[in-house]
Design a protein around this motif. Structure first.
Motif, short mmCIF file in Angstrom:
data_model
loop_
_atom_site.label_atom_id
_atom_site.label_comp_id
_atom_site.label_asym_id
_atom_site.label_seq_id
_atom_site.Cartn_x
_atom_site.Cartn_y
_atom_site.Cartn_z
N GLU A 251 0.83 -1.21 0.00
CA GLU A 251 0.00 0.00 0.00
C GLU A 251 0.86 1.26 0.00
N PHE B 192 4.18 0.43 -7.21
CA PHE B 192 3.16 -0.61 -7.34
C PHE B 192 1.76 0.02 -7.50
N GLN B 193 1.46 1.05 -6.71
CA GLN B 193 0.17 1.71 -6.83
C GLN B 193 -0.02 2.34 -8.20
N GLN B 194 1.05 2.92 -8.76
CA GLN B 194 0.95 3.51 -10.09
C GLN B 194 0.70 2.43 -11.13
N VAL C 146 -0.83 -0.36 -10.67
CA VAL C 146 -2.22 -0.84 -10.54
C VAL C 146 -3.19 0.10 -11.22
N ARG C 147 -2.96 1.44 -11.07
CA ARG C 147 -3.91 2.43 -11.61
C ARG C 147 -3.74 2.63 -13.10
N SER D 101 -1.61 1.44 -17.03
CA SER D 101 -1.20 0.26 -17.81
C SER D 101 0.30 0.09 -17.82
N GLY E 283 2.15 -1.44 -15.66
CA GLY E 283 2.57 -2.79 -15.30
C GLY E 283 2.13 -3.85 -16.28
N ARG E 284 1.34 -3.51 -17.30
CA ARG E 284 0.82 -4.51 -18.24
C ARG E 284 1.70 -4.66 -19.47
#
Length: 833
Positions: A42, A47-49, A51-52, A54, A56-57
Motif C-alpha cells: 500500500e 506498485f500503486q501507479q 495498478v492504476r 497500464s 505494469g501490463r
C-alpha cells in the motif's frame, strides 16, 4: 574494462557455502526477497501507479532465448557456470543464492503457453471452448440396470415386511417376506447370467432368508421356519450363520421338544467365541430354562451356578432359587437367595439429587428425573423387588421348621441388603400367611406392630386391619383403622375404599360415594372403588349413574361375573327384562354352573310368559343346587300345571325333607297322589301326615272326604276328630277376636304398616304369600279332582340381592389364593359377610 565489470557482476551472484554449516543443505529457505513482502504494497508508489495505469501490463523485454524455462548457463572466467537472475530480481531456477541451490520447479507455468506470447487471451480453464457435452444416457434395458432395480425392490419388500411385523400385522409381514424371497431368486438367476457367481450379493440373500424364517416363526409355522434356518446354516458362504441355531433351539422349545432344543442351544454356544461373553450367558440361560421345563433341575442348577459365577443377574438368581426349591435343598435355597439379593442393580440414585443451588444443574437434574433411562431403572428395580419378594414367599415356609421362622430369616437377610424397604412388605406377607391359616389373632398382632412404623407401611397395615374388622362386622374398629390408614396416606385408594365401606355399612350412601370418588381420583384403575360406587348409586336409586359405573367396569374387567350380574340387575330394576336376560346369558357363559343366576333367568322368562325357557333354567338350577326351596316349589307347581302329577311328587317330597316341620309339603304330595288316581297312596300319605300333625284341619277334611268316597269305616272317626277341632278352632278365634276388640287402635296401626309393606316389590313376606297362593291353588275338600288354573300358580322367584355379590368389596391390590400372593393389602375376593 567492460569485461571486468561483467565479471564482477557475475561474481556477485556466486555464493560459497560456509565451512561451518556444511551439513545444512536446506538453510536459507526461510529467507525471502523483500520484493515479495505484500504488507508494504500500500505504501509502494511504483506498485500503486502500476495498478492504476497500464504501466505494469507492458510485456517485459526479454532476450530471444529457448522456450524452456531453464536459463542457459554462462561460462565465467573461473570455469564455473551460473544462471542469470530474472528481470525482476528473482533467482532463476537452479541458481545458487546465499550458497544454496534453488530447488527445481515446474518447467511450464499453469495457464501460460506459447500462444500467450503471441497475444492470445488468458483462458486457464478453457472456457472459450463452450459447455461440456452432455453425459451419455444410461440404457434402461441393460441387464445391469434391471438387476439394480430388482435389488431395490427386494430391499423394499424386506423393509415393508419388518414394518408390518412391528405393527402387529403378521400375515402381511409373511406375505411380504415370501414376495421378497421369490424376487431374490429371480435376481440371483439374472445375476448368474450376466456376471460370475462371485458377484452375487450374499448379504441380500442372507437378509431375505433370515426375515422369511423369522416371519414363519412368529406365525407359528415352525416346520417352514426350521427349513429356512437350515438353508442358511448349511450354506458355508454365510459367515457366522451358526448363531442362528439358537433361534432353531427356541422353536424346538416352543414345540416342547426339549432334547433337540438343548442340542441346538449347545451347538450355538460352540459357535460363539469367548470374547462375546454376553451372548454366551444368554444362551446358557436358555439352556437352563429348557432344563427346568423338562424337569431336569440338577442340570438347570449347573447352568445357573455357572452363570452366577461368571456374570450374575436377577433372572439367573431367581431361577436358581426355584430349582433348589424344586429339589428341596434348604441350605442351597438360602445361598441362592443370598446370591439373588447380592446382584448389583447398577443404579446411581445420587445423580438425581442436585448437590448445589446452581440453576443449570437443577434444570438438568429435573430433566433426567423422568427420562427413558430413569424409567428403565425403575423397571429394573421393580423387577428385582418382584423376584426377591416371590423368592422369599416361596422358600420362607420350607427353609425352617415353621413358616414364621423362615419369614424371620428372610426379613433379616433383606434388612442387611440394599432392599431394606422390602422387609416391611415381607412382614405384611407373613400376616397374610397367618390369615390363610385362619390364625387371625397372629395376623392382627403383626399388623398392629407394623401400624406403628413409617407412613407407607402404617397405611398398608391399617388398611388390612380395617378389612379384617369389617369382615368381622366390627364396623367401629374398621372405621377407626380406616381413618388411620387415610391419615397416614391420603392418596391410598385402598384405605379410602375401606373407609367408604364402613360408611356404606352405616347407611350413609352419599358420604360413601364421596370416599369412593376420591379413591378413583387418586387411582383411576381402582376397580373396587368403581364397583362399590355403582352399588351406592343403586342404593340411592340413581340407576343411570349406577349403570354407567358398571359399564365402565365391564370395559376394564371383561369377564367379571359380578359386574355382568349387576348390569343385569340394574336393567331389571329399570323394567327392561330383555336386556336383563341378555346380560344374564353372558353371566352364564362365564359361570355356567351358578344356580342363583340360572334361577334368576328362569324367573325373568317366567315373567315374560315363556314357561318352557323358565322350566329349562329352573331345572338347571335345581340340578346344581337341589336344596333351593323356591326352585323346588316352582318346578312342582309347573308339573301340576301341566298335569304331570307323578313328576311333581318327587319335588314336593324333597321339599318335605328340607322342611320336615312344614305340613304343606306333605299335603301337596298327598294331593298329587289323589289327582293321579292313586287313592290308596294318597290315603296313606294323609294318615301319616295326620299322625305327625294331629291338629291340622285340612288334613282331617281330606281324610273324611277320601274315606267317605272309598266307603271306609274310618270316615266317622275322622269326622268326629274334625268336628272337635273345628269347635276348638271356633273357641280360639272368639278369644282372639275379643282380645283384638280391646286393642283396636294398635291393631289399626299394625294393619296400616302391613298394608304399606305389602306394596313393595321385594318384601320379606312376598315368598310366603306366593307359597300360600300355591296351596290355595290345590283342590279343596269339595273339589278333589279339579286342576288349578295358570293364573293361580305364581312360581316366580325374586332375589334382589343376587348371588351374594352386591355387598361392597373391601379394597385390596391383589387376590389371595394358593398361586399368587398379596403384597400389601388383602385380596379383593374377601367380601364382607
Amino acid at each position: 574494462m567492460k569485461y571486468t565489470n561483467t565479471k564482477v557482476q557475475m561474481m556477485q551472484n556466486v555464493h560459497l557455502a560456509p565451512e561451518t554449516d556444511e551439513d545444512d543443505l536446506y538453510s536459507g529457505y526461510n529467507d525471502y526477497n523483500p520484493i515479495y513482502d505484500i504488507e508494504e504494497l500500500e505504501n509502494d508508489a511504483a506498485f500503486q501507479q502500476a495498478v492504476r495505469t497500464s504501466h505494469g501490463r507492458r510485456p517485459p523485454i526479454t532476450a530471444k532465448i529457448s522456450s524452456t524455462a531453464v536459463t542457459r548457463p554462462i561460462a565465467t572466467g573461473y570455469g564455473s557456470k551460473t544462471s542469470l537472475a530474472s528481470s525482476i530480481g528473482r533467482p532463476m531456477t537452479g541458481a545458487i543464492q546465499d550458497g544454496v541451490t534453488r530447488p527445481m520447479t515446474a518447467v511450464r507455468a499453469a495457464g501460460f503457453t506459447k500462444a500467450a506470447l503471441r497475444g492470445s487471451a488468458f483462458d486457464p480453464l478453457s472456457q472459450s471452448r463452450g459447455p461440456a457435452p452432455p453425459l451419455e444416457a444410461k440404457k434402461k434395458d441393460s441387464p445391469e440396470e434391471k438387476i439394480k432395480q430388482l435389488e431395490k425392490e427386494v430391499n423394499e419388500l424386506v423393509e415393508e415386511s419388518c414394518i408390518a411385523n412391528s405393527c402387529g400385522d403378521l400375515k402381511l409381514a409373511l406375505e411380504k417376506a415370501k414376495d421378497a424371497g421369490r424376487k431374490e431368486r429371480v435376481l440371483v438367476r439374472q445375476r448368474e447370467q450376466v456376471t460370475t457367481p462371485e458377484n452375487i450379493n450374499l448379504d441380500l440373500t442372507y437378509s431375505v432368508l433370515f426375515n422369511l424364517a423369522s416371519q414363519y416363526s412368529v406365525n407359528e409355522m415352525y416346520a417352514e421356519a426350521l427349513n429356512t434356518y437350515q438353508v442358511i446354516v448349511k450354506n458355508k458362504m454365510f459367515s457366522n450363520a451358526g448363531i442362528l441355531k439358537m433361534n432353531m433351539g427356541n422353536i424346538y422349545l416352543k414345540q416342547r421338544n426339549y432334547s433337540k432344543a438343548i442340542k441346538f442351544y449347545r451347538m450355538a454356544l460352540d459357535q460363539v467365541s469367548s470374547v462375546n461373553n454376553q451372548m454366551r450367558i444368554k444362551i446358557m440361560q436358555n439352556i437352563g430354562v429348557t432344563f427346568i421345563q423338562a424337569g431336569q433341575y440338577s442340570d438347570a442348577i449347573n447352568s445357573y451356578e455357572h452363570i452366577m459365577s461368571m456374570a450374575p443377574n436377577l433372572k439367573a438368581g431367581y431361577n436358581l432359587t426355584i430349582c433348589y426349591f424344586a429339589v428341596g435343598d434348604r441350605e442351597k435355597m438360602k445361598k441362592a437367595f443370598q446370591k439373588l439379593i447380592a446382584v448389583p442393580l447398577e443404579i446411581d440414585e445420587d445423580k438425581y439429587i442436585s448437590p448445589s443451588d446452581d440453576p443449570h444443574t437443577n434444570l438438568v437434574t429435573e430433566a433426567i428425573k423422568n427420562d427413558h433411562l430413569r424409567q428403565m431403572e425403575h423397571e429394573r428395580r421393580a423387577m428385582a423387588e418382584k423376584y426377591i419378594m416371590t423368592s422369599a414367599k416361596l422358600i420362607a415356609p420350607v427353609i425352617e421348621t415353621s413358616f414364621a421362622a423362615g419369614y424371620d430369616w428372610c426379613v433379616e437377610v433383606v434388612k442387611a441388603s440394599q432392599y431394606v424397604e422390602l422387609a416391611n412388605d415381607l412382614e405384611i406377607n407373613k400376616a397374610v400367611t397367618y390369615l390363610r391359616q385362619k390364625d387371625y389373632n397372629q395376623a392382627v398382632e403383626i399388623l398392629k406392630v407394623l401400624e406403628k412404623k413409617d407412613s407407607r407401611v402404617k397405611s398398608a397395615a391399617a388398611t388390612n386391619l380395617s378389612a379384617l374388622y369389617y369382615m368381622g362386622k366390627d364396623f367401629a374398629q374398621a372405621s377407626s383403622y380406616a381413618d388411620i390408614a387415610v391419615n397416614s396416606d391420603r392418596y391410598n385408594p385402598a384405605a379410602l375404599t375401606n373407609k367408604g365401606n364402613t360408611v356404606f355399612a352405616n347407611g350413609d350412601y352419599e358420604k360413601a360415594a364421596e370416599f369412593y370418588k376420591e379413591a378413583l381420583r387418586n387411582d383411576s384403575s381402582c376397580t373396587e372403588a368403581l364397583y362399590n360406587i355403582g352399588l351406592t348409586y343403586e342404593k340411592l336409586n340413581r340407576l343411570d349413574e349406577a349403570l354407567d359405573c358398571f359399564l365402565k367396569l365391564h370395559a376394564i374387567l371383561r369377564n367379571s361375573a359380578e359386574v355382568l350380574y349387576q348390569i343385569a340387575n340394574i336393567y331389571e330394576l329399570m323394567e327392561n327384562p330383555s336386556q336383563a336376560i341378555e346380560w344374564l346369558m353372558q353371566v352364564v357363559s362365564v359361570i355356567p354352573t351358578d344356580p342363583q343366576v340360572l334361577s334368576k333367568l328362569g324367573e325373568l322368562y317366567d315373567r315374560e310368559g315363556d314357561k318352557s325357557q323358565a322350566f329349562q333354567y329352573y331345572y338347571e338350577s335345581y340340578r346344581y343346587f337341589p336344596c333351593n326351596i323356591e326352585v323346588i316349589e316352582w318346578l312342582g307347581a309347573y308339573y301340576i300345571d301341566t298335569q304331570f302329577w307323578e313328576k311333581a311328587i318327587q319335588y314336593f317330597e324333597r321339599a318335605s325333607l328340607i322342611q320336615p316341620t312344614q305340613v304343606k309339603w306333605q299335603l301337596m304330595v298327598a294331593s298329587c297322589f289323589r289327582r293321579s288316581g292313586n287313592y290308596q297312596k294318597a290315603l296313606d300319605t294323609y294318615k301319616d301326615t295326620h299322625r305327625k300333625f294331629p291338629e291340622n284341619v285340612e288334613c282331617l277334611r281330606f281324610l273324611v272326604r277320601l274315606c267317605t268316597d272309598l266307603g271306609l269305616k274310618d270316615a266317622q272317626e275322622y269326622a268326629r276328630k274334625l268336628k272337635k277341632l273345628e269347635k276348638m278352632k271356633e273357641i280360639r278365634e272368639q278369644r282372639i277376636k275379643s282380645g283384638r276388640d280391646g286393642s283396636g287402635g294398635s291393631r289399626g296401626k299394625r294393619e296400616g304398616s302391613a298394608s304399606s309393606d305389602s306394596g313393595q316389590n321385594y318384601s320379606a313376606s312376598s315368598k310366603g304369600e306366593r307359597l300360600n297362593a300355591r296351596l290355595r291353588a290345590l283342590p279343596g275338600t269339595n273339589e278333589p279332582y279339579e286342576s288349578s288354573s295358570n293364573k293361580e300358580i305364581d312360581a316366580s322367584y325374586v332375589d334382589p340381592l343376587g348371588p351374594q355379590i352386591e355387598r361392597p368389596k373391601t379394597a385390596a391390590k391383589k387376590r389371595i389364593d394358593e398361586d399368587d400372593f398379596a403384597d400389601e393389602e388383602l385380596g379383593d375376593d374377601l367380601l364382607p359377610e
